[in-house]
Design a protein around this motif. Structure first.
Motif, mmCIF file in Angstrom:
data_model
loop_
_atom_site.group_PDB
_atom_site.id
_atom_site.type_symbol
_atom_site.label_atom_id
_atom_site.label_comp_id
_atom_site.label_asym_id
_atom_site.label_seq_id
_atom_site.Cartn_x
_atom_site.Cartn_y
_atom_site.Cartn_z
ATOM 1 N N ARG A 1 68.527 39.602 50.250
ATOM 2 C CA ARG A 1 69.239 38.409 49.772
ATOM 3 C C ARG A 1 68.277 37.351 49.239
ATOM 4 N NH1 ARG A 1 72.673 37.702 54.803
ATOM 5 N NH2 ARG A 1 74.313 39.262 54.625
ATOM 6 N N GLN A 2 67.084 37.322 49.827
ATOM 7 C CA GLN A 2 66.085 36.348 49.387
ATOM 8 C C GLN A 2 65.314 36.822 48.158
ATOM 9 O OE1 GLN A 2 65.686 33.272 50.834
ATOM 10 N NE2 GLN A 2 67.455 33.809 52.107
ATOM 11 N N GLY A 3 65.624 38.018 47.679
ATOM 12 C CA GLY A 3 64.928 38.560 46.519
ATOM 13 C C GLY A 3 63.501 38.973 46.816
ATOM 14 N N LEU A 4 63.229 39.311 48.076
ATOM 15 C CA LEU A 4 61.857 39.610 48.495
ATOM 16 C C LEU A 4 61.630 41.084 48.819
ATOM 17 C CD1 LEU A 4 61.350 36.565 50.904
ATOM 18 C CD2 LEU A 4 60.429 36.819 48.587
ATOM 19 N N LEU A 5 62.688 41.850 48.912
ATOM 20 C CA LEU A 5 62.554 43.239 49.349
ATOM 21 C C LEU A 5 62.006 44.114 48.228
ATOM 22 C CD1 LEU A 5 63.040 45.171 51.715
ATOM 23 C CD2 LEU A 5 65.326 45.602 50.781
ATOM 24 N N THR A 6 60.960 44.865 48.547
ATOM 25 C CA THR A 6 60.383 45.824 47.603
ATOM 26 C C THR A 6 60.320 47.191 48.277
ATOM 27 O OG1 THR A 6 58.093 45.478 48.352
ATOM 28 C CG2 THR A 6 58.931 44.002 46.617
ATOM 29 N N GLU A 7 60.114 48.226 47.474
ATOM 30 C CA GLU A 7 59.990 49.572 48.032
ATOM 31 C C GLU A 7 58.806 49.653 48.992
ATOM 32 O OE1 GLU A 7 59.802 52.533 45.036
ATOM 33 O OE2 GLU A 7 61.800 52.103 44.217
ATOM 34 N N ARG A 8 57.771 48.915 48.680
ATOM 35 C CA ARG A 8 56.576 48.966 49.525
ATOM 36 C C ARG A 8 56.828 48.309 50.886
ATOM 37 N NH1 ARG A 8 50.631 48.131 46.992
ATOM 38 N NH2 ARG A 8 49.391 48.676 48.826
ATOM 39 N N ILE A 9 57.576 47.222 50.887
ATOM 40 C CA ILE A 9 57.928 46.585 52.155
ATOM 41 C C ILE A 9 58.830 47.505 52.965
ATOM 42 C CG2 ILE A 9 59.243 44.685 53.185
ATOM 43 C CD1 ILE A 9 58.137 42.882 50.950
ATOM 44 N N GLU A 10 59.776 48.153 52.295
ATOM 45 C CA GLU A 10 60.634 49.116 52.990
ATOM 46 C C GLU A 10 59.804 50.238 53.608
ATOM 47 O OE1 GLU A 10 64.728 50.084 51.504
ATOM 48 O OE2 GLU A 10 63.874 49.364 49.619
ATOM 49 N N GLU A 11 58.788 50.698 52.882
ATOM 50 C CA GLU A 11 57.930 51.765 53.393
ATOM 51 C C GLU A 11 57.169 51.304 54.633
ATOM 52 O OE1 GLU A 11 55.960 55.217 54.099
ATOM 53 O OE2 GLU A 11 57.685 54.886 52.777
ATOM 54 N N GLU A 12 56.678 50.068 54.619
ATOM 55 C CA GLU A 12 55.964 49.556 55.791
ATOM 56 C C GLU A 12 56.902 49.398 56.985
ATOM 57 O OE1 GLU A 12 52.904 49.255 56.494
ATOM 58 O OE2 GLU A 12 52.027 49.593 54.522
ATOM 59 N N LEU A 13 58.149 49.035 56.735
ATOM 60 C CA LEU A 13 59.120 48.957 57.824
ATOM 61 C C LEU A 13 59.373 50.344 58.414
ATOM 62 C CD1 LEU A 13 61.628 46.390 56.289
ATOM 63 C CD2 LEU A 13 60.162 46.014 58.275
ATOM 64 N N ARG A 14 59.425 51.350 57.561
ATOM 65 C CA ARG A 14 59.556 52.724 58.069
ATOM 66 C C ARG A 14 58.325 53.113 58.881
ATOM 67 N NH1 ARG A 14 62.256 53.517 52.993
ATOM 68 N NH2 ARG A 14 60.302 54.055 51.945
ATOM 69 N N CYS A 15 57.165 52.610 58.464
ATOM 70 C CA CYS A 15 55.942 52.857 59.239
ATOM 71 C C CYS A 15 56.057 52.241 60.630
ATOM 72 C CB CYS A 15 54.727 52.275 58.512
ATOM 73 S SG CYS A 15 54.196 53.224 57.065
ATOM 74 N N GLY A 16 56.701 51.085 60.706
ATOM 75 C CA GLY A 16 56.911 50.454 62.005
ATOM 76 C C GLY A 16 57.777 51.307 62.909
ATOM 77 N N GLU A 17 58.860 51.834 62.359
ATOM 78 C CA GLU A 17 59.721 52.728 63.142
ATOM 79 C C GLU A 17 58.955 53.972 63.580
ATOM 80 O OE1 GLU A 17 63.977 53.292 62.238
ATOM 81 O OE2 GLU A 17 63.518 52.287 60.338
ATOM 82 N N GLU A 18 58.138 54.495 62.672
ATOM 83 C CA GLU A 18 57.351 55.686 63.005
ATOM 84 C C GLU A 18 56.358 55.378 64.118
ATOM 85 O OE1 GLU A 18 54.233 58.896 60.976
ATOM 86 O OE2 GLU A 18 55.124 57.316 59.735
ATOM 87 N N TYR A 19 55.731 54.195 64.051
ATOM 88 C CA TYR A 19 54.778 53.826 65.105
ATOM 89 C C TYR A 19 55.464 53.768 66.463
ATOM 90 C CZ TYR A 19 52.048 51.082 68.301
ATOM 91 O OH TYR A 19 51.406 50.668 69.440
#
Length: 307
Positions: free
Chosen positions: A122-140
């Motif tokens: 909603r803030q116009g800040l989400l990118t594919e790379r940020i999504e990938e890092e969030l998936r890295c967090g779940e993986e960790y």
């Protein structure tokens, strides 16, 4: 504010579990990380952490994001304290610790970062790379649960999983850094990202060595614990020293590739952090100290609980 929580409300047609909410405790615990991020990373954006405008212009989204991650990390730490015989997210699991709350259990099982993703989008800040890092967090977190459960159950572990986990561990710093690029409308500097990722790795190893005994007691992920389990108590310090040396060599090469003024500023920041925190911050400040390994963790925990 809702009680002791800050909440960003979803659209009316969204699932209630998509509420992005953080508790005051998570906000307080994230403060030291936010301060370190401002003092260590702003310089890579030609910003001064000593200038209030630089901080407060970007603080709301950075603070909310880091607090949200801290909240999930705290929940994951609670999972590590449960008996290894209880399957995570099973009905028995929910009965073991009702304090976790049914809503939190469902959210973590479903998609823990979905509410944050909605806010960033909603803030116009989400990118594919940020999504990938969030998936890295779940993986960790998944690796942390798997590895720590294996240790307390005396099962074999994969050293590949252990080293993967320590590389993933600073995903929150990378997310905040990527958000800062977005907030400032800047293109991501790949050299800076690569350099900082290696620095983050070395800081995580340093933290693990400093916190080794506490992590054994609390059954937290710790790279030395993993090396002791996989290589044995005699070989573990040697293999970890080799791991550190390889990372240091990569760090030194990338440090030389930085702008000389930026390189000097960052090294000064490392010295400040070391003097303030009492532990080595990064690789460039002398020798590493690997603490005596704990061969029998169960006995150590039992002795600690009786002390």
């Amino acid at each position: 504010m809702v009680g002791n929580a800050a909440q960003l409300y979803p659209e009316p047609d969204l699932d209630p579990l998509d509420d992005a909410m953080v508790g005051m405790d998570s906000m307080m615990r994230s403060n030291s990380t936010l301060e370190d991020f401002c003092r260590s990373y702003f310089m890579f954006h030609n910003m001064e952490a000593s200038q209030p405008r630089s901080i407060f212009s970007y603080l709301p989204i950075l603070s909310f994001t880091e607090s949200y991650i801290y909240q999930l990390d705290g929940f994951n730490e609670k999972l590590l304290q449960l008996p290894s015989s209880v399957p995570v997210f099973s009905k028995d699991f929910e009965d073991v610790d009702s304090k976790l709350g049914a809503k939190s259990v469902r959210m973590f099982r479903k998609d823990p970062f979905r509410p944050l993703l909605i806010v960033l989008e909603r803030q116009g800040l989400l990118t594919e790379r940020i999504e990938e890092e969030l998936r890295c967090g779940e993986e960790y977190w998944a690796l942390e649960r798997e590895l720590c459960s294996a240790l307390v159950s005396n099962k074999e572990i994969s050293i590949k999983d252990a080293t993967r986990a320590i590389h993933l561990k600073s995903f929150d710093y990378r997310i905040m850094n990527l958000l800062l690029y977005q907030l400032r409308g800047e293109k991501v500097n790949e050299l800076h990202m690569e350099f900082l990722s290696v620095s983050e790795l070395l800081v995580e190893v340093s933290d693990d060595l400093f916190d080794y005994e506490d992590d054994v007691v609390e059954n937290n992920f710790n790279i030395l614990r993993m090396f002791v389990k996989y290589y044995g108590p005699s070989a573990a310090p040697i293999m970890l020293a080799k791991f550190i040396t390889e990372a240091e060599e990569k760090y030194d090469g990338l440090l030389k590739a930085l702008d000389p003024e930026l390189s000097m500023k960052y090294q000064k920041r490392c010295e400040e952090a070391t003097s303030e925190g009492g532990k080595t911050y990064g690789p460039s400040l002398g020798t590493w100290h690997i603490p005596p390994v704990i061969e029998d963790e169960a006995r150590y925990r039992a002795a600690f609980s009786q002390a």
